[in-house]
Scaffold this motif. Structure first.
Motif, mmCIF file in Angstrom:
data_model
loop_
_atom_site.group_PDB
_atom_site.id
_atom_site.type_symbol
_atom_site.label_atom_id
_atom_site.label_comp_id
_atom_site.label_asym_id
_atom_site.label_seq_id
_atom_site.Cartn_x
_atom_site.Cartn_y
_atom_site.Cartn_z
ATOM 1 N N THR A 153 0.829 -1.211 0.000
ATOM 2 C CA THR A 153 0.000 0.000 0.000
ATOM 3 C C THR A 153 0.858 1.253 0.000
ATOM 4 N N VAL A 154 1.878 1.277 0.879
ATOM 5 C CA VAL A 154 2.755 2.451 0.956
ATOM 6 C C VAL A 154 3.581 2.581 -0.318
ATOM 7 N N ALA A 155 4.056 1.454 -0.865
ATOM 8 C CA ALA A 155 4.855 1.506 -2.093
ATOM 9 C C ALA A 155 4.030 2.008 -3.264
ATOM 10 N N ALA A 156 2.715 1.778 -3.231
ATOM 11 C CA ALA A 156 1.861 2.294 -4.306
ATOM 12 C C ALA A 156 1.808 3.815 -4.294
ATOM 13 N N ILE A 157 2.026 4.402 -3.093
ATOM 14 C CA ILE A 157 2.054 5.858 -2.984
ATOM 15 C C ILE A 157 3.456 6.389 -3.225
ATOM 16 N N SER A 158 4.444 5.732 -2.567
ATOM 17 C CA SER A 158 5.838 6.181 -2.704
ATOM 18 C C SER A 158 6.744 4.963 -2.593
ATOM 19 N N VAL A 159 7.478 4.687 -3.657
ATOM 20 C CA VAL A 159 8.371 3.535 -3.636
ATOM 21 C C VAL A 159 9.470 3.693 -2.585
ATOM 22 N N PRO A 160 10.123 4.869 -2.469
ATOM 23 C CA PRO A 160 11.141 5.016 -1.407
ATOM 24 C C PRO A 160 10.577 4.791 -0.005
ATOM 25 N N ALA A 161 9.376 5.369 0.229
ATOM 26 C CA ALA A 161 8.771 5.162 1.549
ATOM 27 C C ALA A 161 8.438 3.694 1.772
ATOM 28 N N GLY A 162 7.992 3.006 0.723
ATOM 29 C CA GLY A 162 7.713 1.579 0.840
ATOM 30 C C GLY A 162 8.975 0.787 1.130
ATOM 31 N N GLY A 260 11.061 8.237 7.412
ATOM 32 C CA GLY A 260 11.177 7.958 5.977
ATOM 33 C C GLY A 260 9.945 8.399 5.221
ATOM 34 N N ALA A 261 8.762 8.182 5.843
ATOM 35 C CA ALA A 261 7.522 8.620 5.193
ATOM 36 C C ALA A 261 7.445 10.139 5.108
ATOM 37 N N VAL A 262 7.931 10.830 6.156
ATOM 38 C CA VAL A 262 7.937 12.301 6.138
ATOM 39 C C VAL A 262 8.831 12.822 5.029
ATOM 40 N N VAL A 263 10.030 12.268 4.925
ATOM 41 C CA VAL A 263 10.953 12.691 3.872
ATOM 42 C C VAL A 263 10.347 12.441 2.491
ATOM 43 N N ALA A 264 9.763 11.253 2.307
ATOM 44 C CA ALA A 264 9.130 10.933 1.035
ATOM 45 C C ALA A 264 7.942 11.857 0.775
ATOM 46 N N GLY A 265 7.185 12.178 1.855
ATOM 47 C CA GLY A 265 6.033 13.066 1.694
ATOM 48 C C GLY A 265 6.436 14.464 1.277
ATOM 49 N N ILE A 266 7.550 14.966 1.829
ATOM 50 C CA ILE A 266 8.042 16.297 1.443
ATOM 51 C C ILE A 266 8.375 16.314 -0.045
ATOM 52 N N ALA A 267 8.987 15.231 -0.522
ATOM 53 C CA ALA A 267 9.333 15.163 -1.938
ATOM 54 C C ALA A 267 8.089 15.045 -2.824
ATOM 55 N N LEU A 268 7.019 14.413 -2.297
ATOM 56 C CA LEU A 268 5.814 14.194 -3.091
ATOM 57 C C LEU A 268 4.804 15.332 -2.963
ATOM 58 N N ALA A 269 5.004 16.235 -2.033
ATOM 59 C CA ALA A 269 4.001 17.251 -1.714
ATOM 60 C C ALA A 269 3.489 18.016 -2.935
ATOM 61 N N PRO A 270 4.370 18.436 -3.852
ATOM 62 C CA PRO A 270 3.841 19.206 -4.998
ATOM 63 C C PRO A 270 3.037 18.351 -5.976
ATOM 64 N N MET A 271 3.121 17.031 -5.881
ATOM 65 C CA MET A 271 2.556 16.176 -6.929
ATOM 66 C C MET A 271 1.321 15.400 -6.499
#
Length: 544
Positions: A153-162, A260-271
Protein backbone atom coordinates in the motif's frame (compact mmCIF):
# COMPACT_ATOMS: atom_id res chain seq x y z
CA UNK A 1 14.27 -24.70 11.57
CA UNK A 2 17.25 -26.91 12.08
CA UNK A 3 17.02 -30.55 11.23
CA UNK A 4 17.41 -31.40 14.92
CA UNK A 5 14.62 -29.04 15.93
CA UNK A 6 12.21 -31.06 18.13
CA UNK A 7 9.20 -28.84 17.40
CA UNK A 8 8.11 -30.54 14.13
CA UNK A 9 8.10 -33.94 15.83
CA UNK A 10 6.29 -32.55 18.88
CA UNK A 11 3.63 -30.96 16.69
CA UNK A 12 2.47 -34.49 15.93
CA UNK A 13 1.56 -34.70 19.63
CA UNK A 14 -0.56 -31.56 19.35
CA UNK A 15 -2.23 -32.60 16.09
CA UNK A 16 -3.51 -29.07 15.40
CA UNK A 17 -6.20 -28.88 12.75
CA UNK A 18 -4.91 -26.80 9.85
CA UNK A 19 -8.33 -25.28 9.00
CA UNK A 20 -8.66 -24.04 12.59
CA UNK A 21 -5.17 -22.54 12.55
CA UNK A 22 -5.80 -20.87 9.20
CA UNK A 23 -9.14 -19.54 10.47
CA UNK A 24 -7.40 -18.02 13.50
CA UNK A 25 -4.77 -16.40 11.26
CA UNK A 26 -7.47 -15.11 8.91
CA UNK A 27 -9.38 -13.55 11.81
CA UNK A 28 -6.17 -11.99 13.10
CA UNK A 29 -5.40 -10.57 9.67
CA UNK A 30 -8.91 -9.13 9.40
CA UNK A 31 -8.67 -7.64 12.90
CA UNK A 32 -5.33 -5.90 12.38
CA UNK A 33 -6.29 -5.22 8.76
CA UNK A 34 -9.24 -3.27 10.16
CA UNK A 35 -6.77 -1.29 12.26
CA UNK A 36 -4.68 -0.61 9.17
CA UNK A 37 -7.72 0.44 7.18
CA UNK A 38 -8.91 2.54 10.12
CA UNK A 39 -5.62 4.44 10.16
CA UNK A 40 -5.71 5.09 6.42
CA UNK A 41 -9.39 6.07 6.37
CA UNK A 42 -9.01 8.30 9.43
CA UNK A 43 -6.04 10.07 7.86
CA UNK A 44 -8.04 10.66 4.70
CA UNK A 45 -11.10 11.83 6.66
CA UNK A 46 -9.18 14.28 8.87
CA UNK A 47 -7.35 15.80 5.94
CA UNK A 48 -10.45 15.96 3.74
CA UNK A 49 -12.49 17.53 6.56
CA UNK A 50 -9.81 20.24 6.85
CA UNK A 51 -10.63 21.16 3.27
CA UNK A 52 -14.27 21.79 4.37
CA UNK A 53 -16.08 19.87 1.61
CA UNK A 54 -19.85 19.22 1.64
CA UNK A 55 -20.80 16.96 4.53
CA UNK A 56 -22.16 14.29 2.19
CA UNK A 57 -18.65 13.91 0.72
CA UNK A 58 -17.49 12.67 4.14
CA UNK A 59 -20.41 10.39 5.02
CA UNK A 60 -18.96 7.23 3.49
CA UNK A 61 -15.61 7.78 5.23
CA UNK A 62 -17.35 8.44 8.56
CA UNK A 63 -19.30 5.18 8.30
CA UNK A 64 -16.12 3.33 7.26
CA UNK A 65 -14.23 4.66 10.30
CA UNK A 66 -17.00 3.46 12.61
CA UNK A 67 -17.15 0.11 10.86
CA UNK A 68 -13.40 -0.49 11.05
CA UNK A 69 -13.26 0.64 14.70
CA UNK A 70 -16.04 -1.76 15.74
CA UNK A 71 -14.91 -4.67 13.56
CA UNK A 72 -11.38 -4.49 14.91
CA UNK A 73 -12.50 -5.36 18.44
CA UNK A 74 -15.08 -7.93 17.35
CA UNK A 75 -12.68 -9.70 15.00
CA UNK A 76 -9.90 -9.66 17.62
CA UNK A 77 -12.27 -11.34 20.09
CA UNK A 78 -13.22 -13.95 17.50
CA UNK A 79 -9.54 -14.56 16.74
CA UNK A 80 -8.84 -15.13 20.46
CA UNK A 81 -11.70 -17.61 20.65
CA UNK A 82 -10.50 -19.53 17.58
CA UNK A 83 -6.85 -19.53 18.68
CA UNK A 84 -7.49 -20.68 22.24
CA UNK A 85 -9.97 -23.30 21.10
CA UNK A 86 -7.28 -24.70 18.79
CA UNK A 87 -4.61 -24.59 21.51
CA UNK A 88 -6.78 -26.23 24.18
CA UNK A 89 -7.83 -29.01 21.83
CA UNK A 90 -4.18 -29.53 20.88
CA UNK A 91 -3.08 -29.66 24.54
CA UNK A 92 -5.76 -32.25 25.29
CA UNK A 93 -4.63 -34.34 22.33
CA UNK A 94 -0.98 -34.12 23.44
CA UNK A 95 -1.76 -35.22 27.01
CA UNK A 96 -3.88 -38.14 25.82
CA UNK A 97 -1.06 -39.35 23.55
CA UNK A 98 1.56 -38.94 26.27
CA UNK A 99 -0.53 -40.95 28.75
CA UNK A 100 -1.03 -43.62 26.11
CA UNK A 101 2.68 -43.78 25.29
CA UNK A 102 3.62 -43.93 28.96
CA UNK A 103 1.15 -46.77 29.49
CA UNK A 104 2.26 -48.77 26.46
CA UNK A 105 5.88 -47.69 26.11
CA UNK A 106 9.06 -48.69 27.94
CA UNK A 107 8.50 -48.61 31.69
CA UNK A 108 12.02 -47.26 32.25
CA UNK A 109 10.94 -43.95 30.67
CA UNK A 110 8.70 -43.07 33.61
CA UNK A 111 10.59 -44.98 36.32
CA UNK A 112 13.76 -42.92 35.95
CA UNK A 113 11.89 -39.66 36.68
CA UNK A 114 10.60 -38.37 40.00
CA UNK A 115 6.84 -37.90 40.21
CA UNK A 116 7.37 -34.13 40.49
CA UNK A 117 9.30 -34.15 37.22
CA UNK A 118 6.54 -36.18 35.56
CA UNK A 119 3.96 -33.66 36.76
CA UNK A 120 6.06 -30.79 35.40
CA UNK A 121 6.38 -32.40 31.98
CA UNK A 122 2.81 -33.58 31.55
CA UNK A 123 1.52 -30.31 33.01
CA UNK A 124 3.49 -27.16 32.29
CA UNK A 125 5.52 -28.55 29.39
CA UNK A 126 2.37 -29.52 27.47
CA UNK A 127 0.96 -26.04 28.14
CA UNK A 128 4.15 -24.43 26.86
CA UNK A 129 4.06 -26.59 23.76
CA UNK A 130 0.42 -25.70 23.05
CA UNK A 131 1.19 -22.01 23.59
CA UNK A 132 3.29 -22.10 20.44
CA UNK A 133 0.02 -21.96 18.49
CA UNK A 134 -1.40 -18.99 20.41
CA UNK A 135 1.75 -16.96 20.91
CA UNK A 136 3.92 -17.86 17.95
CA UNK A 137 2.30 -19.53 14.94
CA UNK A 138 -0.76 -17.28 14.67
CA UNK A 139 1.09 -13.96 15.39
CA UNK A 140 3.81 -14.84 12.87
CA UNK A 141 1.22 -15.70 10.21
CA UNK A 142 -0.74 -12.49 10.84
CA UNK A 143 2.41 -10.35 10.80
CA UNK A 144 3.64 -11.83 7.52
CA UNK A 145 0.36 -11.11 5.72
CA UNK A 146 -0.03 -7.57 7.07
CA UNK A 147 3.62 -6.67 6.43
CA UNK A 148 3.15 -7.51 2.76
CA UNK A 149 -0.16 -5.61 2.60
CA UNK A 150 1.19 -2.49 4.33
CA UNK A 151 4.36 -2.42 2.25
CA UNK A 152 2.41 -2.80 -0.99
CA UNK A 153 0.00 0.00 0.00
CA UNK A 154 2.76 2.45 0.96
CA UNK A 155 4.85 1.51 -2.09
CA UNK A 156 1.86 2.29 -4.31
CA UNK A 157 2.05 5.86 -2.98
CA UNK A 158 5.84 6.18 -2.70
CA UNK A 159 8.37 3.53 -3.64
CA UNK A 160 11.14 5.02 -1.41
CA UNK A 161 8.77 5.16 1.55
CA UNK A 162 7.71 1.58 0.84
CA UNK A 163 11.36 0.50 0.76
CA UNK A 164 12.07 2.20 4.11
CA UNK A 165 8.95 0.61 5.60
CA UNK A 166 9.94 -2.83 4.31
CA UNK A 167 13.42 -2.48 5.83
CA UNK A 168 12.02 -1.36 9.18
CA UNK A 169 9.45 -4.15 9.16
CA UNK A 170 12.25 -6.61 8.47
CA UNK A 171 14.19 -5.32 11.48
CA UNK A 172 11.14 -5.33 13.75
CA UNK A 173 9.74 -8.61 12.49
CA UNK A 174 12.88 -10.71 11.92
CA UNK A 175 16.01 -9.26 13.53
CA UNK A 176 14.46 -8.29 16.88
CA UNK A 177 12.66 -11.63 17.36
CA UNK A 178 15.79 -13.54 16.36
CA UNK A 179 17.83 -11.68 18.98
CA UNK A 180 15.13 -12.21 21.61
CA UNK A 181 14.84 -15.93 20.91
CA UNK A 182 18.57 -16.53 20.81
CA UNK A 183 19.23 -14.64 24.04
CA UNK A 184 16.36 -16.31 25.88
CA UNK A 185 17.17 -19.92 24.99
CA UNK A 186 20.03 -20.40 27.44
CA UNK A 187 18.27 -18.73 30.34
CA UNK A 188 15.05 -20.60 29.64
CA UNK A 189 16.87 -23.93 29.89
CA UNK A 190 18.14 -22.92 33.31
CA UNK A 191 14.74 -21.63 34.39
CA UNK A 192 13.01 -24.83 33.30
CA UNK A 193 15.47 -26.93 35.32
CA UNK A 194 14.75 -24.86 38.44
CA UNK A 195 11.03 -25.28 37.77
CA UNK A 196 11.36 -29.07 37.67
CA UNK A 197 13.51 -29.16 40.80
CA UNK A 198 10.95 -27.00 42.61
CA UNK A 199 8.20 -29.45 41.66
CA UNK A 200 10.30 -32.40 42.84
CA UNK A 201 10.85 -30.75 46.24
CA UNK A 202 7.17 -29.83 46.56
CA UNK A 203 5.98 -33.32 45.61
CA UNK A 204 8.43 -34.87 48.08
CA UNK A 205 7.00 -32.70 50.87
CA UNK A 206 3.41 -33.55 49.88
CA UNK A 207 3.90 -37.28 49.43
CA UNK A 208 6.09 -37.94 52.46
CA UNK A 209 5.06 -35.21 54.90
CA UNK A 210 4.41 -37.55 57.87
CA UNK A 211 7.74 -39.36 57.59
CA UNK A 212 9.63 -36.10 57.02
CA UNK A 213 7.92 -34.48 60.00
CA UNK A 214 8.86 -37.40 62.24
CA UNK A 215 12.45 -37.18 61.00
CA UNK A 216 12.42 -33.43 61.66
CA UNK A 217 13.41 -32.49 58.11
CA UNK A 218 10.05 -31.35 56.71
CA UNK A 219 10.88 -27.63 57.23
CA UNK A 220 14.14 -28.16 55.34
CA UNK A 221 12.33 -29.79 52.40
CA UNK A 222 9.79 -26.94 52.29
CA UNK A 223 12.61 -24.39 52.48
CA UNK A 224 14.35 -26.18 49.60
CA UNK A 225 11.15 -25.93 47.53
CA UNK A 226 10.92 -22.21 48.31
CA UNK A 227 14.57 -21.71 47.36
CA UNK A 228 13.97 -23.49 44.06
CA UNK A 229 10.96 -21.21 43.50
CA UNK A 230 13.15 -18.13 44.01
CA UNK A 231 15.83 -19.54 41.70
CA UNK A 232 13.15 -20.19 39.10
CA UNK A 233 11.78 -16.64 39.22
CA UNK A 234 15.33 -15.18 39.13
CA UNK A 235 16.13 -17.27 36.07
CA UNK A 236 12.89 -16.16 34.39
CA UNK A 237 13.76 -12.54 35.12
CA UNK A 238 17.19 -13.04 33.58
CA UNK A 239 15.58 -14.65 30.53
CA UNK A 240 13.20 -11.69 30.17
CA UNK A 241 15.93 -9.02 29.97
CA UNK A 242 17.15 -9.74 26.43
CA UNK A 243 13.55 -10.17 25.31
CA UNK A 244 12.71 -6.73 26.73
CA UNK A 245 15.66 -5.23 24.85
CA UNK A 246 14.52 -6.84 21.63
CA UNK A 247 10.97 -5.58 22.13
CA UNK A 248 12.34 -2.01 22.13
CA UNK A 249 13.60 -2.42 18.58
CA UNK A 250 10.14 -2.22 16.91
CA UNK A 251 9.60 1.17 18.58
CA UNK A 252 12.82 2.47 17.06
CA UNK A 253 11.86 0.96 13.73
CA UNK A 254 8.51 2.79 13.84
CA UNK A 255 10.30 6.09 14.32
CA UNK A 256 12.61 5.45 11.40
CA UNK A 257 9.76 4.40 9.11
CA UNK A 258 7.73 7.51 10.00
CA UNK A 259 10.75 9.72 9.32
CA UNK A 260 11.18 7.96 5.98
CA UNK A 261 7.52 8.62 5.19
CA UNK A 262 7.94 12.30 6.14
CA UNK A 263 10.95 12.69 3.87
CA UNK A 264 9.13 10.93 1.04
CA UNK A 265 6.03 13.07 1.69
CA UNK A 266 8.04 16.30 1.44
CA UNK A 267 9.33 15.16 -1.94
CA UNK A 268 5.81 14.19 -3.09
CA UNK A 269 4.00 17.25 -1.71
CA UNK A 270 3.84 19.21 -5.00
CA UNK A 271 2.56 16.18 -6.93
CA UNK A 272 -0.08 14.45 -4.74
CA UNK A 273 -3.17 15.45 -2.79
CA UNK A 274 -2.91 16.30 0.92
CA UNK A 275 -5.16 13.36 1.76
CA UNK A 276 -2.69 10.99 0.12
CA UNK A 277 0.16 12.49 2.12
CA UNK A 278 -1.79 11.99 5.34
CA UNK A 279 -2.38 8.35 4.52
CA UNK A 280 1.34 7.95 3.78
CA UNK A 281 2.23 9.40 7.21
CA UNK A 282 -0.19 7.37 9.36
CA UNK A 283 -0.12 3.97 7.70
CA UNK A 284 3.34 2.98 9.05
CA UNK A 285 2.13 3.50 12.63
CA UNK A 286 -0.56 0.84 12.24
CA UNK A 287 1.62 -1.41 10.09
CA UNK A 288 3.88 -2.11 13.08
CA UNK A 289 1.04 -3.20 15.35
CA UNK A 290 1.36 -6.73 13.96
CA UNK A 291 5.12 -6.70 14.64
CA UNK A 292 5.01 -5.99 18.38
CA UNK A 293 4.12 -9.58 19.43
CA UNK A 294 6.96 -11.11 17.41
CA UNK A 295 9.81 -10.81 19.98
CA UNK A 296 7.54 -12.53 22.49
CA UNK A 297 6.70 -15.08 19.80
CA UNK A 298 10.39 -15.84 19.36
CA UNK A 299 10.79 -16.31 23.12
CA UNK A 300 7.76 -18.60 23.07
CA UNK A 301 9.33 -20.64 20.27
CA UNK A 302 12.42 -21.08 22.45
CA UNK A 303 10.30 -22.18 25.42
CA UNK A 304 8.17 -24.50 23.32
CA UNK A 305 11.28 -26.02 21.74
CA UNK A 306 12.64 -26.86 25.21
CA UNK A 307 9.28 -28.33 26.23
CA UNK A 308 9.09 -30.31 23.00
CA UNK A 309 12.49 -31.86 23.66
CA UNK A 310 11.48 -32.84 27.21
CA UNK A 311 8.16 -34.29 26.08
CA UNK A 312 9.71 -36.32 23.28
CA UNK A 313 12.23 -37.64 25.79
CA UNK A 314 9.33 -38.59 28.07
CA UNK A 315 7.15 -40.10 25.32
CA UNK A 316 9.38 -41.62 22.61
CA UNK A 317 8.02 -43.40 19.60
CA UNK A 318 6.34 -46.62 20.61
CA UNK A 319 8.35 -49.76 20.06
CA UNK A 320 6.62 -52.46 18.11
CA UNK A 321 6.94 -56.13 18.68
CA UNK A 322 9.40 -57.94 16.46
CA UNK A 323 8.35 -61.37 15.26
CA UNK A 324 11.91 -62.55 15.60
CA UNK A 325 11.93 -61.82 19.33
CA UNK A 326 11.21 -64.64 21.75
CA UNK A 327 7.56 -65.40 22.45
CA UNK A 328 6.36 -65.29 26.06
CA UNK A 329 5.16 -68.90 25.70
CA UNK A 330 8.69 -70.11 24.97
CA UNK A 331 10.37 -68.28 27.87
CA UNK A 332 11.49 -70.64 30.64
CA UNK A 333 12.55 -67.90 33.07
CA UNK A 334 16.28 -68.44 33.62
CA UNK A 335 17.66 -65.10 34.81
CA UNK A 336 21.41 -64.40 34.66
CA UNK A 337 23.33 -61.21 35.20
CA UNK A 338 26.89 -60.01 35.22
CA UNK A 339 26.65 -56.27 35.59
CA UNK A 340 27.08 -53.20 37.74
CA UNK A 341 23.81 -51.74 39.03
CA UNK A 342 23.22 -48.27 40.40
CA UNK A 343 22.45 -44.73 39.34
CA UNK A 344 26.04 -43.49 39.46
CA UNK A 345 29.42 -45.19 39.36
CA UNK A 346 30.18 -43.91 42.85
CA UNK A 347 27.15 -45.69 44.30
CA UNK A 348 27.00 -48.92 42.34
CA UNK A 349 27.53 -52.63 42.97
CA UNK A 350 28.94 -55.41 40.87
CA UNK A 351 26.42 -58.27 40.74
CA UNK A 352 26.76 -61.74 39.24
CA UNK A 353 23.98 -64.29 39.49
CA UNK A 354 22.52 -67.24 37.62
CA UNK A 355 19.01 -68.25 38.66
CA UNK A 356 17.40 -71.36 37.29
CA UNK A 357 13.59 -71.43 37.05
CA UNK A 358 12.15 -71.97 40.52
CA UNK A 359 15.13 -70.44 42.35
CA UNK A 360 14.76 -68.47 45.55
CA UNK A 361 17.09 -65.59 46.45
CA UNK A 362 17.10 -63.10 49.32
CA UNK A 363 18.72 -59.74 48.50
CA UNK A 364 19.74 -58.24 51.83
CA UNK A 365 21.33 -54.99 52.92
CA UNK A 366 20.75 -51.81 54.85
CA UNK A 367 18.31 -49.13 53.72
CA UNK A 368 19.76 -47.18 50.82
CA UNK A 369 22.29 -49.86 49.91
CA UNK A 370 20.83 -50.37 46.43
CA UNK A 371 18.51 -53.36 46.80
CA UNK A 372 15.60 -51.67 45.03
CA UNK A 373 17.86 -50.42 42.26
CA UNK A 374 19.16 -53.94 41.71
CA UNK A 375 15.65 -55.40 41.44
CA UNK A 376 14.58 -52.67 39.02
CA UNK A 377 17.65 -53.37 36.89
CA UNK A 378 16.90 -57.09 36.84
CA UNK A 379 13.32 -56.25 35.79
CA UNK A 380 14.53 -54.14 32.86
CA UNK A 381 13.23 -50.90 34.37
CA UNK A 382 16.73 -49.46 34.69
CA UNK A 383 19.72 -50.06 32.45
CA UNK A 384 22.85 -51.46 34.13
CA UNK A 385 25.81 -49.11 34.33
CA UNK A 386 27.95 -51.83 32.84
CA UNK A 387 27.41 -55.42 31.80
CA UNK A 388 24.10 -57.04 30.92
CA UNK A 389 21.09 -58.95 32.21
CA UNK A 390 19.92 -62.04 30.32
CA UNK A 391 16.63 -63.90 30.29
CA UNK A 392 17.02 -67.40 28.81
CA UNK A 393 20.32 -66.22 27.31
CA UNK A 394 18.79 -63.17 25.59
CA UNK A 395 19.40 -59.61 26.75
CA UNK A 396 16.35 -57.93 28.25
CA UNK A 397 16.42 -55.36 25.44
CA UNK A 398 15.76 -58.23 23.03
CA UNK A 399 12.20 -58.60 24.34
CA UNK A 400 9.36 -56.21 23.72
CA UNK A 401 7.93 -54.65 26.87
CA UNK A 402 4.75 -56.69 27.07
CA UNK A 403 6.69 -59.96 26.81
CA UNK A 404 9.33 -58.88 29.29
CA UNK A 405 7.04 -57.54 31.99
CA UNK A 406 4.63 -60.44 31.73
CA UNK A 407 7.59 -62.72 32.47
CA UNK A 408 9.68 -60.63 34.89
CA UNK A 409 7.61 -58.45 37.25
CA UNK A 410 8.84 -56.01 39.84
CA UNK A 411 6.50 -55.32 42.77
CA UNK A 412 7.53 -52.08 44.48
CA UNK A 413 7.07 -51.47 48.18
CA UNK A 414 5.36 -48.13 47.45
CA UNK A 415 3.14 -49.36 44.62
CA UNK A 416 -0.10 -47.43 44.24
CA UNK A 417 -3.38 -48.41 45.86
CA UNK A 418 -6.21 -47.00 43.76
CA UNK A 419 -9.35 -45.43 45.16
CA UNK A 420 -11.53 -48.13 43.63
CA UNK A 421 -12.76 -51.62 44.57
CA UNK A 422 -10.64 -54.32 46.16
CA UNK A 423 -11.21 -56.43 43.05
CA UNK A 424 -9.91 -53.74 40.69
CA UNK A 425 -6.88 -53.14 42.90
CA UNK A 426 -5.92 -56.79 42.48
CA UNK A 427 -6.79 -57.10 38.80
CA UNK A 428 -4.09 -54.58 37.85
CA UNK A 429 -1.69 -57.52 38.21
CA UNK A 430 -3.81 -59.91 36.15
CA UNK A 431 -6.95 -58.70 34.47
CA UNK A 432 -8.54 -62.11 33.85
CA UNK A 433 -8.17 -63.50 37.36
CA UNK A 434 -11.47 -65.03 38.63
CA UNK A 435 -12.91 -64.08 41.97
CA UNK A 436 -12.18 -67.43 43.61
CA UNK A 437 -8.45 -66.98 42.94
CA UNK A 438 -8.60 -63.44 44.27
CA UNK A 439 -10.19 -64.69 47.47
CA UNK A 440 -7.61 -67.45 47.79
CA UNK A 441 -4.77 -64.94 47.35
CA UNK A 442 -6.20 -62.62 50.00
CA UNK A 443 -6.50 -65.52 52.43
CA UNK A 444 -2.97 -66.74 51.62
CA UNK A 445 -1.38 -63.37 52.43
CA UNK A 446 -3.27 -63.07 55.73
CA UNK A 447 -6.11 -60.76 54.73
CA UNK A 448 -8.91 -63.31 55.27
CA UNK A 449 -10.22 -61.70 58.45
CA UNK A 450 -9.95 -58.21 56.98
CA UNK A 451 -11.83 -59.30 53.86
CA UNK A 452 -14.58 -60.88 55.96
CA UNK A 453 -15.17 -57.49 57.62
CA UNK A 454 -15.67 -55.66 54.31
CA UNK A 455 -19.30 -54.64 53.70
CA UNK A 456 -19.32 -55.42 49.97
CA UNK A 457 -16.59 -58.04 49.70
CA UNK A 458 -14.47 -57.63 46.56
CA UNK A 459 -16.74 -54.79 45.45
CA UNK A 460 -15.87 -52.69 48.50
CA UNK A 461 -14.44 -49.35 47.37
CA UNK A 462 -11.20 -48.34 49.06
CA UNK A 463 -12.09 -44.67 49.36
CA UNK A 464 -8.89 -42.66 49.39
CA UNK A 465 -6.74 -45.50 48.09
CA UNK A 466 -3.86 -46.28 50.43
CA UNK A 467 -5.46 -44.15 53.17
CA UNK A 468 -8.33 -46.64 53.39
CA UNK A 469 -6.07 -49.41 54.73
CA UNK A 470 -3.32 -49.68 57.32
CA UNK A 471 0.32 -49.90 56.30
CA UNK A 472 0.37 -53.65 56.99
CA UNK A 473 -2.86 -54.27 55.08
CA UNK A 474 -1.52 -52.25 52.19
CA UNK A 475 1.64 -54.36 52.10
CA UNK A 476 -0.36 -57.59 52.13
CA UNK A 477 -2.65 -56.28 49.39
CA UNK A 478 0.40 -55.56 47.23
CA UNK A 479 1.72 -59.05 47.97
CA UNK A 480 -1.61 -60.52 46.83
CA UNK A 481 -1.01 -58.88 43.44
CA UNK A 482 2.27 -60.75 43.15
CA UNK A 483 0.59 -64.00 44.13
CA UNK A 484 -2.04 -63.83 41.37
CA UNK A 485 0.29 -62.59 38.63
CA UNK A 486 1.50 -65.01 35.98
CA UNK A 487 5.07 -63.71 36.00
CA UNK A 488 7.67 -66.47 36.02
CA UNK A 489 10.23 -64.25 37.75
CA UNK A 490 8.86 -62.29 40.71
CA UNK A 491 10.93 -59.45 42.23
CA UNK A 492 9.53 -58.29 45.57
CA UNK A 493 10.77 -55.14 47.29
CA UNK A 494 10.41 -55.29 51.11
CA UNK A 495 7.17 -57.33 51.10
CA UNK A 496 7.20 -57.74 54.91
CA UNK A 497 7.78 -54.10 55.85
CA UNK A 498 5.18 -52.75 58.31
CA UNK A 499 4.18 -56.28 59.36
CA UNK A 500 4.78 -57.33 62.95
CA UNK A 501 7.92 -59.37 63.51
CA UNK A 502 6.25 -62.78 63.73
CA UNK A 503 3.96 -62.28 60.72
CA UNK A 504 6.76 -60.75 58.68
CA UNK A 505 9.08 -63.68 59.39
CA UNK A 506 6.35 -66.17 58.55
CA UNK A 507 5.60 -64.49 55.21
CA UNK A 508 9.31 -64.24 54.38
CA UNK A 509 9.87 -67.92 55.10
CA UNK A 510 6.93 -68.83 52.91
CA UNK A 511 8.10 -66.70 50.00
CA UNK A 512 11.64 -68.08 50.03
CA UNK A 513 10.82 -71.72 50.73
CA UNK A 514 10.95 -74.11 47.73
CA UNK A 515 7.56 -75.54 48.74
CA UNK A 516 5.98 -72.10 49.21
CA UNK A 517 2.19 -71.98 49.28
CA UNK A 518 2.33 -68.36 48.05
CA UNK A 519 4.55 -68.92 45.02
CA UNK A 520 4.42 -72.00 42.79
CA UNK A 521 7.56 -74.13 42.64
CA UNK A 522 8.33 -73.17 39.02
CA UNK A 523 8.37 -69.42 39.77
CA UNK A 524 11.67 -67.69 40.50
CA UNK A 525 11.39 -65.41 43.53
CA UNK A 526 13.79 -62.61 44.56
CA UNK A 527 12.98 -60.79 47.79
CA UNK A 528 14.69 -57.57 48.88
CA UNK A 529 14.73 -57.49 52.69
CA UNK A 530 16.85 -56.21 55.55
CA UNK A 531 17.63 -59.70 56.82
CA UNK A 532 16.47 -63.31 56.76
CA UNK A 533 15.69 -65.36 59.88
CA UNK A 534 18.82 -66.76 61.50
CA UNK A 535 17.59 -70.37 61.43
CA UNK A 536 16.37 -70.17 57.82
CA UNK A 537 18.65 -71.34 55.05
CA UNK A 538 18.27 -69.92 51.54
CA UNK A 539 20.57 -68.37 48.93
CA UNK A 540 21.42 -64.81 49.91
CA UNK A 541 22.95 -61.89 48.01
CA UNK A 542 24.35 -59.20 50.27
CA UNK A 543 24.35 -55.61 48.93
CA UNK A 544 26.53 -52.97 50.50
Amino acid sequence: MRQSDPLPAAMRLLRPRLPRVLAAIALGVLSLGSALALAGTSAWLITRAWQMPPVLDLSVAVVAVRTFAISRGVLHYCERLATHDTALRAAGSARAQIYQRLANGPAATAVRLHSGELVARVGSDVDELADVLVRAVVPIGVAAVLALAATATVAAISVPAGAVLALCLLIAGVVAPWLAGRAATTQEEIARQHHSERDVSAMTALEHAPELRVAGVLPDVIAESQRRQRDWTDALDAAARPAALAEAMPTAAIGVSVLGAVVAGIALAPMVAPTTLAVLMLLPLSAFEAMTPLPAAAVQLARSRISARRLLDLAPTDRTADASRPSAHSIEGRLTADMRSGYTAAHSHQVSLDLEPGSRLAVTGASGSGKTTLLMTLAGLLAPLRGRVLLDGTELSGFNDSELHSTVSFFAEDAHIFGTTVRDNLLVARGDCPDDELLAALDAVGLGAWFASLPDGLSTVLTGGAQAVSAGQRRRLLLARAVISRAKVVLLDEPTEHLDAMDGERVLRDLLAPDSRLMARHRTVLVATHHVPNDFRCPELRIG
